[in-house]
Write a protein that holds these residues in place. Structure first.
Motif, mmCIF file in Angstrom:
data_model
loop_
_atom_site.group_PDB
_atom_site.id
_atom_site.type_symbol
_atom_site.label_atom_id
_atom_site.label_comp_id
_atom_site.label_asym_id
_atom_site.label_seq_id
_atom_site.Cartn_x
_atom_site.Cartn_y
_atom_site.Cartn_z
ATOM 1 N N GLY A 34 0.804 -1.213 0.000
ATOM 2 C CA GLY A 34 0.000 0.000 0.000
ATOM 3 C C GLY A 34 0.831 1.253 0.000
ATOM 4 N N LEU A 35 0.184 2.320 0.439
ATOM 5 C CA LEU A 35 0.724 3.667 0.388
ATOM 6 C C LEU A 35 0.801 4.244 1.791
ATOM 7 C CD1 LEU A 35 -1.609 4.814 -2.524
ATOM 8 C CD2 LEU A 35 0.767 4.069 -2.738
ATOM 9 N N CYS A 36 1.860 4.991 2.059
ATOM 10 C CA CYS A 36 2.046 5.557 3.394
ATOM 11 C C CYS A 36 2.765 6.891 3.268
ATOM 12 C CB CYS A 36 2.862 4.587 4.245
ATOM 13 S SG CYS A 36 3.115 5.105 5.946
ATOM 14 N N GLU A 37 2.292 7.882 4.013
ATOM 15 C CA GLU A 37 2.997 9.161 4.033
ATOM 16 C C GLU A 37 4.264 9.022 4.861
ATOM 17 O OE1 GLU A 37 1.283 13.425 4.070
ATOM 18 O OE2 GLU A 37 1.583 12.856 6.162
ATOM 19 N N GLN A 38 5.379 9.490 4.314
ATOM 20 C CA GLN A 38 6.678 9.436 4.981
ATOM 21 C C GLN A 38 7.291 10.837 4.998
ATOM 22 O OE1 GLN A 38 7.633 6.817 6.499
ATOM 23 N NE2 GLN A 38 6.728 5.068 5.463
ATOM 24 N N THR A 39 8.234 11.058 5.898
ATOM 25 C CA THR A 39 8.868 12.377 6.011
ATOM 26 C C THR A 39 10.367 12.290 6.264
ATOM 27 O OG1 THR A 39 8.354 12.453 8.367
ATOM 28 C CG2 THR A 39 6.777 13.516 6.870
ATOM 29 N N TYR A 40 10.991 11.143 6.057
ATOM 30 C CA TYR A 40 12.375 10.966 6.486
ATOM 31 C C TYR A 40 13.435 11.406 5.483
ATOM 32 C CZ TYR A 40 11.684 6.571 3.952
ATOM 33 O OH TYR A 40 11.367 5.641 3.010
ATOM 34 N N GLU A 71 15.121 14.406 4.011
ATOM 35 C CA GLU A 71 15.166 15.821 4.385
ATOM 36 C C GLU A 71 14.799 16.784 3.259
ATOM 37 O OE1 GLU A 71 18.538 17.331 6.438
ATOM 38 O OE2 GLU A 71 18.577 15.628 7.816
ATOM 39 N N ASP A 72 15.331 16.591 2.079
ATOM 40 C CA ASP A 72 15.112 17.572 1.012
ATOM 41 C C ASP A 72 13.787 17.385 0.279
ATOM 42 O OD1 ASP A 72 15.864 15.225 -0.248
ATOM 43 O OD2 ASP A 72 17.212 16.186 -1.672
ATOM 44 N N MET A 73 12.907 16.494 0.781
ATOM 45 C CA MET A 73 11.631 16.243 0.094
ATOM 46 C C MET A 73 10.412 16.664 0.893
ATOM 47 S SD MET A 73 12.151 12.618 -1.840
ATOM 48 C CE MET A 73 10.442 12.533 -2.253
ATOM 49 N N GLY A 74 10.497 16.807 2.179
ATOM 50 C CA GLY A 74 9.300 17.030 2.988
ATOM 51 C C GLY A 74 8.459 15.760 2.973
ATOM 52 N N ALA A 75 7.158 15.907 3.154
ATOM 53 C CA ALA A 75 6.263 14.739 3.152
ATOM 54 C C ALA A 75 6.137 14.177 1.740
ATOM 55 C CB ALA A 75 4.891 15.126 3.691
ATOM 56 N N PHE A 76 6.148 12.849 1.637
ATOM 57 C CA PHE A 76 5.950 12.195 0.348
ATOM 58 C C PHE A 76 5.177 10.908 0.570
ATOM 59 C CE2 PHE A 76 9.884 10.463 2.012
ATOM 60 C CZ PHE A 76 9.888 9.130 1.640
ATOM 61 N N ILE A 77 4.592 10.382 -0.500
ATOM 62 C CA ILE A 77 3.816 9.151 -0.422
ATOM 63 C C ILE A 77 4.675 8.008 -0.941
ATOM 64 C CG2 ILE A 77 1.693 7.950 -1.075
ATOM 65 C CD1 ILE A 77 1.352 10.557 0.657
ATOM 66 N N ASP A 78 4.852 7.021 -0.079
ATOM 67 C CA ASP A 78 5.671 5.843 -0.354
ATOM 68 C C ASP A 78 4.768 4.664 -0.675
ATOM 69 O OD1 ASP A 78 8.271 4.219 0.040
ATOM 70 O OD2 ASP A 78 6.904 3.249 1.449
ATOM 71 N N ILE A 79 5.158 3.865 -1.651
ATOM 72 C CA ILE A 79 4.506 2.578 -1.865
ATOM 73 C C ILE A 79 5.445 1.512 -1.320
ATOM 74 C CG2 ILE A 79 5.375 2.347 -4.245
ATOM 75 C CD1 ILE A 79 2.749 0.831 -4.885
ATOM 76 N N GLY A 80 4.878 0.593 -0.552
ATOM 77 C CA GLY A 80 5.707 -0.434 0.056
ATOM 78 C C GLY A 80 4.952 -1.740 0.199
ATOM 79 N N TRP A 81 5.703 -2.790 0.509
ATOM 80 C CA TRP A 81 5.112 -4.127 0.623
ATOM 81 C C TRP A 81 5.936 -4.969 1.587
ATOM 82 C CZ3 TRP A 81 6.480 -1.739 -3.947
ATOM 83 C CH2 TRP A 81 7.788 -1.965 -4.396
#
Length: 185
Positions: free
Chosen positions: A80-86, A88-98
């Motif tokens: 699925g999809l998860c908001e991540q913030t780790y 530094e130069d991107m701010g919040a982003f949406i990660d797809i993971g499994w």
């Protein structure tokens, strides 16, 4: 039968239930499944993860979804999809993971499920970009990223893994939503 939010050919995607904790805990404690993670989550960590995903779904309309095989309704892990913030130069982003149980590996479920989640992210939640990260040595996940049409953007040092020489160098992949060209633009 579970009430699925969406399905792919062989998989059903749903929100998490309390009775998923034991199964996900078993998956989280498999050495091979957790090969590219710094530690295996405890039962409390697993419970907290499920609560966090339930809350994320309620707030954002997506999460790392619980995934069942449609023909058996067996929980096999998450995609699925998860908001991540780790990063530094991107701010919040949406990660797809499994993360899927080892007994169903090499049958195309991760790729099938990730494609379905990309479609859900772009078409249902109207995201413009979806990212994916993995340790550089995790070639299996990078293979899935490529199969679902993601492009490698960069290598970076993961801020949560700086003390782990084996895992700290990670890759970032991205996929952008393709806008409908039929509008005459």
């Amino acid at each position: 039968m579970a009430n699925y939010l969406f399905t792919s050919q062989r998989l059903g995607f749903r929100n998490w239930r309390h009775d998923d904790i034991d199964i996900l805990f078993q998956i989280n404690n498999d050495e091979d499944v957790m090969e590219f993670f710094p530690y295996k989550p405890s039962k409390e960590d697993t419970k907290a993860f499920i609560i966090r995903m339930q809350e994320m779904y309620a707030e954002k309309g997506f999460c790392y979804f619980a995934v069942d095989l449609l023909d058996t309704n067996e929980l096999i892990g998450f995609i699925g999809l998860c908001e991540q913030t780790y990063i530094e130069d991107m701010g919040a982003f949406i990660d797809i993971g499994w993360r899927l149980k080892k007994s169903i590996w090499n049958k195309g479920y991760a790729t099938e499920g990730a494609k379905a989640c990309l479609d859900f992210g772009f078409d249902t939640t109207n995201l413009d970009k979806i990212y994916s990260t993995a340790p550089e040595i995790n070639l299996k996940s990078q293979s899935i990223m490529k199969k679902i049409g993601m492009q490698r953007i960069k290598t970076f040092e993961h801020p949560k893994l700086l003390n782990d020489e084996r895992l700290k160098y990670c890759v970032l992949y991205q996929k952008q939503r393709i806008l409908n060209q039929a509008s005459g633009n």
